[in-house]
Design an enzyme around this catalytic site. Structure first.
Site, PDB file in Angstrom:
ATOM      1  N   HIS A 168       1.923  12.076 -10.878  1.00  0.00           N
ATOM      2  CA  HIS A 168       1.454  11.054 -11.822  1.00  0.00           C
ATOM      3  C   HIS A 168      -0.041  10.841 -11.668  1.00  0.00           C
ATOM      4  O   HIS A 168      -0.613  11.064 -10.609  1.00  0.00           O
ATOM      5  CB  HIS A 168       2.200   9.733 -11.629  1.00  0.00           C
ATOM      6  CG  HIS A 168       2.234   9.252 -10.213  1.00  0.00           C
ATOM      7  ND1 HIS A 168       3.129   9.761  -9.293  1.00  0.00           N
ATOM      8  CD2 HIS A 168       1.479   8.355  -9.546  1.00  0.00           C
ATOM      9  CE1 HIS A 168       2.923   9.179  -8.125  1.00  0.00           C
ATOM     10  NE2 HIS A 168       1.913   8.328  -8.243  1.00  0.00           N
TER      11      HIS A 168
ATOM     12  N   HIS B 291      -3.018   7.975 -12.073  1.00  0.00           N
ATOM     13  CA  HIS B 291      -3.320   6.546 -12.176  1.00  0.00           C
ATOM     14  C   HIS B 291      -4.575   6.376 -13.025  1.00  0.00           C
ATOM     15  O   HIS B 291      -5.588   7.048 -12.784  1.00  0.00           O
ATOM     16  CB  HIS B 291      -3.651   5.962 -10.798  1.00  0.00           C
ATOM     17  CG  HIS B 291      -2.558   6.014  -9.787  1.00  0.00           C
ATOM     18  ND1 HIS B 291      -1.772   4.926  -9.488  1.00  0.00           N
ATOM     19  CD2 HIS B 291      -2.119   7.006  -8.970  1.00  0.00           C
ATOM     20  CE1 HIS B 291      -0.914   5.242  -8.534  1.00  0.00           C
ATOM     21  NE2 HIS B 291      -1.099   6.501  -8.200  1.00  0.00           N
TER      22      HIS B 291
END
Ligand code: 5GP
Length: 137
Positions: A102, A104
């Protein structure tokens, strides 16, 4: 390492856990971080199962970074962000806590970043921020 399909983000992707979503298509999901390091802290994840950036298929990585840019622009516009920190932790040794790759997006300065994944955010406030980001996409 083998991908653990019981990780929190895999469950969010399957709809088994809730998330405050700002963007979704057939390949990528963007949603609000539950323990934001700054107001508007958003996560962008590819739907393909990969634990780290190094495990991610290059085509999925290419597409995901385009959506990272799209969401970053929406955060900039919606929240009048003067700067956005793009953070990607690959591997527990780097501080990665959820084993699904992922990105951020944190509207903040690297000098002002709050602590990582420790303080639960106010979910109503996060929902309101998500609505603003969605409107700017
Ligand atoms: P990592 O440490 O793996 O780079 O980041 C994981 C992020 O996921 C952290 O910023 C943490 O606050 C966030 N997070 C952990 N659990 C959940 C959850 O159940 N929902 C959402 N939306 N974010 C989560």
């Amino acid at each position: 390492m083998a991908y653990d399909d019981q990780n929190i983000f895999a469950k969010i992707l399957r709809g088994e856990l809730p998330a405050i979503k700002v963007y979704e298509d057939d390949q990528v999901l963007a949603f609000m971080d539950i323990m934001p390091q700054a107001d508007g802290h958003t996560l962008v994840i590819p739907k393909s199962p990969a634990e780290t950036l190094m495990d991610l298929d290059p085509k999925a990585a290419t597409y995901t970074i385009q959506i990272v840019q799209k969401v970053a622009k929406a955060i900039e516009k919606a929240l009048d962000a003067k700067g956005i920190v793009l953070m990607q932790l690959s591997g527990a040794a780097a501080g990665q806590t959820v084993p699904h790759v992922h990105f951020h997006l944190i509207p903040s300065s690297v000098h002002d970043l709050g602590k990582h994944a420790v303080q639960m955010g106010d979910q109503e406030k996060i929902k309101a921020l998500a609505e603003k980001i969605k409107a700017a996409l």
